[in-house]
Design an enzyme around this catalytic site. Structure first.
Site, PDB file in Angstrom:
ATOM      1  CG  ASP A   1      11.752  12.703  50.428  1.00  0.00           C
ATOM      2  OD1 ASP A   1      11.851  13.894  50.099  1.00  0.00           O
ATOM      3  OD2 ASP A   1      11.083  12.207  50.161  1.00  0.00           O
TER       4      ASP A   1
ATOM      5  CB  CYS B   1       0.277   1.443  10.195  1.00  0.00           C
ATOM      6  SG  CYS B   1      -0.750   1.544   8.333  1.00  0.00           S
TER       7      CYS B   1
ATOM      8  CB  CYS C   1      -2.816   4.583  13.072  1.00  0.00           C
ATOM      9  SG  CYS C   1      -1.521   4.010  12.264  1.00  0.00           S
TER      10      CYS C   1
ATOM     11  NE  ARG D   1       0.184   7.816  -0.212  1.00  0.00           N
ATOM     12  CZ  ARG D   1       0.911   6.190  -0.277  1.00  0.00           C
ATOM     13  NH1 ARG D   1       1.264   6.652  -1.457  1.00  0.00           N
ATOM     14  NH2 ARG D   1      -0.735   6.103  -0.487  1.00  0.00           N
TER      15      ARG D   1
ATOM     16  CB  THR E   1      -0.944   0.033   1.254  1.00  0.00           C
ATOM     17  OG1 THR E   1      -0.286  -0.153   2.735  1.00  0.00           O
ATOM     18  CG2 THR E   1      -1.727  -0.930   1.478  1.00  0.00           C
TER      19      THR E   1
END
Length: 497
Positions: free
Chosen positions: A439, A34, A68, A63, A30
């Site tokens: 502390d 993602c 998502c 790209r 594609t």
């Protein structure tokens, strides 16, 4: 992790959100990339490629997925855990150093040549520091496109692009949509909280215990600089191009963030500093898993998992506040800090609340009159010594400094003992293994839990919690009845007296 193919495939197939930001999945069939938790049907393993950063996926020609939004994933927790040059570089890039000073400026800050830095960053991230910064600019541009009605020319300038053409080309290449199409696809243009406000969501890895981080920030808030108002922590921000104000509200799966900026060029920097402040890029599963192996800490972790380390948006500010807090109560420390703010802080306008000042910078405190400080002479001298060291550059504090060198420089200052140094390391420098053994709250917790109460013995006992001792501190503090452990029920006083 991106090199472990089988593990990455399993994470993608299970849509495991814990790995968002750890690696990115590119799909050869594609041409998109993602986050691991992408809701679409997982691709075939033979079509998957894994990259350590969104910049690397973009550089390889993929790209960003429109579903998502991988460029908006939580940041990799590695960069906040490690102290090596690549991690320091990533923290500085997030803070906008490349945009302000270029790659050469980044290299100079780290003490490397440009070629050495390029080689190390590219070797680990699959892209150089310039490409990482461009990916950050693209993410900032999309945020402004989708959440404001600003003209695209203004957005290009604010996001750090050198020209409208570079802006357009980058948006199309990264998101496969023009700026106009991106804006049309946006479901809302969230502008809330008053004129000029930007509203956005800050994602984080589950779980998150908001009581400890927001409770701590609210309980220690300096009047005029910070406040808790209407269920949100608010504070002023000193940013490279001007002041800002932020409102941060805890939510079940994100932190609601509303920003008022005097210059939109500071948007990505403001977001990075807010994420750093709330420790949102931590990996709570890894932290809690290790701490739960200790039979003493295990019940504390099970009771309220996902505690974060409350940090700061300004390391110099926190160092000053740490000195003011030496051997005094939280209320007294707030009072001392408020007096400094009233006398030396720069006034700001707050469109959404009652904030009035920026915390004074070391330069503004250089003319500090010690006679006006209601504290012992020794602490006055400690404060003056710190201010001088920060102004002269003898001590450098910031997200990109070497933790060990910074701690050594602090330890050399008069009046700086282990408590002050480790407090600054934990909250200002982001050292996940800092441990404030002396502390009072830690000693009380140790006594209650049957741990050694002596500082040296407790440090030895704490080795089992390495490298997450700063997170162990948060669980130990939670055993006490203190306001830092709970979200406030009402507003706190916000204005400087």
């Amino acid at each position: 992790m991106h090199e472990d193919f089988e593990r990455c495939v399993r994470a993608v197939q299970s849509k495991d959100a814990r790995f968002d930001g750890w690696f990115f999945t590119a799909v050869t069939s594609t041409g998109i990339y993602c986050r691991p938790s992408c809701p679409v049907v997982p691709p075939k393993p033979e079509n998957m490629r894994f990259y350590p950063s969104s910049a690397a996926a973009q550089a390889a020609g993929f790209r960003a997925c429109k579903r998502c939004r991988p460029d908006a994933s939580p940041g990799s927790p590695e960069w906040n855990v490690r102290a090596d040059v690549v991690a320091r570089a990533m923290r500085l890039i997030a803070d906008g150093v490349v945009d302000r000073e270029g790659v050469s400026g980044l290299a100079a800050r780290l003490g490397y040549s440009v070629r050495q830095l390029e080689r190390q960053v590219r070797g680990e991230l699959g892209a150089g520091p310039g490409a990482v910064a461009r990916a950050q600019r693209a993410s900032t541009a999309r945020l402004l496109i989708e959440t404001t009605d600003l003209a695209f020319g203004q957005i290009a300038f604010a996001a750090g692009f050198s020209s409208i053409r570079a802006f357009n080309d980058t948006v199309v290449r990264v998101f496969a949509l023009s700026p106009t199409s991106l804006r049309q696809r946006a479901k809302s243009r969230a502008v809330s909280g008053g004129s000029g406000a930007l509203s956005l969501r800050l994602p984080f890895r589950q779980p998150l215990c908001p009581d400890n981080v927001f409770g701590h920030l609210a309980a220690t808030a300096v009047p005029g600089v910070e406040e808790w108002r209407d269920g949100a922590y608010r504070r002023t921000l000193r940013l490279p191009h001007g002041p800002g104000v932020v409102s941060l509200r805890p939510g079940p799966d994100h932190v609601g963030c509303v920003l008022w900026l005097s210059d939109l060029r500071d948007l990505s920097i403001a977001i990075a500093r807010c994420r750093w402040l709330l420790d949102l890029d931590a990996d709570p599963v890894a932290v809690d898993e290790l701490l739960s192996r200790d039979e003493v800490l295990a019940p504390l972790v099970a009771k309220a998992p996902g505690r974060r380390v409350p940090r700061t948006v300004d390391p110099g500010e926190f160092a000053v506040r740490a000195v003011l807090g030496q051997q005094v109560s939280t209320a007294a420390a707030r009072t001392h800090a408020a007096r400094l703010v009233a006398r030396y802080g720069q006034r700001v306008e707050d469109p959404g609340g009652g904030l009035t000042h920026l915390f004074p910078s070391p330069g503004e405190l250089a003319g500090l009159d010690p006679d006006g400080l209601a504290m012992p002479v020794s602490r006055k001298n400690t404060l003056l010594g710190l201010v001088r060291a920060l102004v002269d550059g003898d001590v450098e504090l910031g997200v990109g400094v070497d933790w060990r060198s910074a701690k050594e420089a602090l330890s050399a200052l008069p009046g700086f003992g282990p408590w002050t140094v480790e407090s600054i390391a934990m909250r200002a420098l982001g050292d996940p293994d800092a441990f404030v053994a002396s502390d009072l709250g830690i000693r009380l917790a140790a006594e209650q839990l049957g741990l050694p109460t002596g500082a040296r013995a407790l440090v030895e006992r704490s080795r089992a919690w390495m490298p997450w001792r700063a997170y162990a501190v948060q669980y130990l503090w939670a055993t006490g009845e203190h306001a830092i452990n709970v979200l406030p029920s009402g507003d706190i006083v916000s204005e400087v007296g």
